[in-house]
Design a protein around this motif. Sequence first.
Motif, PDB file in Angstrom:
ATOM      1  N   GLU A  31      42.741  42.323  38.362  1.00 22.26           N
ATOM      2  CA  GLU A  31      41.464  42.678  39.501  1.00 22.26           C
ATOM      3  C   GLU A  31      41.515  44.130  40.022  1.00 22.26           C
ATOM      4  OE1 GLU A  31      40.902  38.247  41.193  1.00 22.26           O
ATOM      5  OE2 GLU A  31      42.024  39.447  42.411  1.00 22.26           O
ATOM      6  N   ASP A  36      34.567  40.954  53.376  1.00 28.03           N
ATOM      7  CA  ASP A  36      34.265  39.730  52.594  1.00 28.03           C
ATOM      8  C   ASP A  36      33.953  40.290  51.217  1.00 28.03           C
ATOM      9  OD1 ASP A  36      34.962  37.998  54.573  1.00 28.03           O
ATOM     10  OD2 ASP A  36      32.777  37.734  55.102  1.00 28.03           O
ATOM     11  N   ILE A  59      36.824  41.247  49.016  1.00 29.58           N
ATOM     12  CA  ILE A  59      37.566  40.078  49.014  1.00 29.58           C
ATOM     13  C   ILE A  59      36.840  39.381  47.536  1.00 29.58           C
ATOM     14  CG2 ILE A  59      38.408  37.746  49.679  1.00 29.58           C
ATOM     15  CD1 ILE A  59      38.824  39.026  52.257  1.00 29.58           C
ATOM     16  N   ALA A  60      35.576  39.434  47.617  1.00 31.87           N
ATOM     17  CA  ALA A  60      34.757  38.648  46.695  1.00 31.87           C
ATOM     18  C   ALA A  60      35.251  39.299  44.994  1.00 31.87           C
ATOM     19  CB  ALA A  60      33.277  38.758  46.571  1.00 31.87           C
ATOM     20  N   GLN A  61      35.478  40.872  45.280  1.00 34.86           N
ATOM     21  CA  GLN A  61      36.173  41.337  44.051  1.00 34.86           C
ATOM     22  C   GLN A  61      37.325  40.955  43.274  1.00 34.86           C
ATOM     23  OE1 GLN A  61      33.482  43.203  42.436  1.00 34.86           O
ATOM     24  NE2 GLN A  61      32.394  42.387  44.221  1.00 34.86           N
ATOM     25  N   CYS A  62      38.098  40.433  44.496  1.00 29.93           N
ATOM     26  CA  CYS A  62      39.508  40.043  44.058  1.00 29.93           C
ATOM     27  C   CYS A  62      40.029  38.879  44.655  1.00 29.93           C
ATOM     28  CB  CYS A  62      40.433  41.208  44.808  1.00 29.93           C
ATOM     29  SG  CYS A  62      40.132  43.087  44.421  1.00 29.93           S
ATOM     30  N   PRO A  63      39.632  37.604  44.075  1.00 26.86           N
ATOM     31  CA  PRO A  63      39.503  36.280  44.603  1.00 26.86           C
ATOM     32  C   PRO A  63      41.222  35.810  44.140  1.00 26.86           C
ATOM     33  CG  PRO A  63      38.371  36.347  42.624  1.00 26.86           C
ATOM     34  CD  PRO A  63      38.376  37.571  43.079  1.00 26.86           C
ATOM     35  N   GLN A  64      41.651  36.379  43.136  1.00 25.50           N
ATOM     36  CA  GLN A  64      43.093  35.788  42.895  1.00 25.50           C
ATOM     37  C   GLN A  64      44.032  36.508  43.777  1.00 25.50           C
ATOM     38  OE1 GLN A  64      43.806  33.235  40.770  1.00 25.50           O
ATOM     39  NE2 GLN A  64      41.861  33.024  40.620  1.00 25.50           N
ATOM     40  N   TRP A  86      43.322  37.616  46.633  1.00 21.93           N
ATOM     41  CA  TRP A  86      43.443  36.971  48.058  1.00 21.93           C
ATOM     42  C   TRP A  86      43.986  35.681  47.996  1.00 21.93           C
ATOM     43  CZ3 TRP A  86      42.862  38.533  52.746  1.00 21.93           C
ATOM     44  CH2 TRP A  86      42.211  37.916  53.789  1.00 21.93           C
ATOM     45  N   ARG A  87      43.821  34.822  47.049  1.00 16.52           N
ATOM     46  CA  ARG A  87      44.535  33.527  47.010  1.00 16.52           C
ATOM     47  C   ARG A  87      45.957  33.685  47.064  1.00 16.52           C
ATOM     48  NH1 ARG A  87      47.546  31.250  43.404  1.00 16.52           N
ATOM     49  NH2 ARG A  87      46.725  32.531  41.692  1.00 16.52           N
ATOM     50  N   GLN A 105      47.178  34.527  50.622  1.00 14.07           N
ATOM     51  CA  GLN A 105      47.468  33.405  51.620  1.00 14.07           C
ATOM     52  C   GLN A 105      48.658  32.762  51.874  1.00 14.07           C
ATOM     53  OE1 GLN A 105      44.480  33.335  53.720  1.00 14.07           O
ATOM     54  NE2 GLN A 105      44.462  35.222  52.195  1.00 14.07           N
TER      55      GLN A 105
END
Length: 276
Positions: A81, A124, A127-132, A134-135, A138
């Motif tokens: 990403e 946001d 983060i939408a560009q890097c969902p993995q 961000w997961r 968490q």
Amino acid sequence: MTQQVTTPPSPRTEPAQNFGTEGIAAMQRPSLITRALMAVVSRVERLNLRFSKVGNPPVYDKATFPWVAGIEEQWHLIRSELDKVMVRQSELPTFQDISTDVKSISQDTGWKTFFLAGYGLTSDRNIAQCPQTWRVLQTIPGLKTAMFSIFEPGKHLAPHRGPYNGVLRLHLGLIVPGPRDKLAIRVSDQVCHWEEGQALIFDDAYEHEAWNHTDKTRVVLFVDFVKPLRFPANLINWLLLNIAVFTPFIREGADNHKEWEKRFYAEAEALRNRPN
């Protein structure tokens, strides 16, 4: 954001955290509330040292934090990403574009960022560009700040200390060029080297500096997480970290980032809609 430190720690004794950085002007803010808060922070930092669950070394053994292994195992997902973000590297903001207090240690364009979250605020669209990514983030207990930190060739970040010792910092190596002896970070009296896929955890309340004397860009995933503390320090730390979002330091940074974000994504939209 920086504060001032006075003298380097003695290598013969346990390193000491100081409360300023020699040669760097203290942050000046007109708000009486902010000045009062900074006075409280100074007292609480001493409490945090006393009630730490994990000691107070400048650099931690990453095995102290069992969750780190899971972050390292998924570093390739984060790197993939990042590679997409780096396509527009020249358009990314410098740290001082977002947080103007950073001008005390960095005035050029060699230190850039791609912000994901900080102190209750999120980007946001980033983060939408890097969902993995961000997961994976968490899974970090007490996550407070997350971004890509981009150190361009020739950059040397002056010695400084972070604003508060109630958090610890993690760097996950994502793009780490060689040679090894030209790329490093010094924390107190320890010189550390990043490695791709490996985490480095340190306390940025110790004086530290970093340099990239290679001819290529270095990128790490830059994370601040809550330092494990015993009662009552853990409660007071929680209160301070949650109040921080209302201070000028954080609010100004959030406003600056929103302005950059509008420009960045407006340009991306224009490119997508451009006729062939």
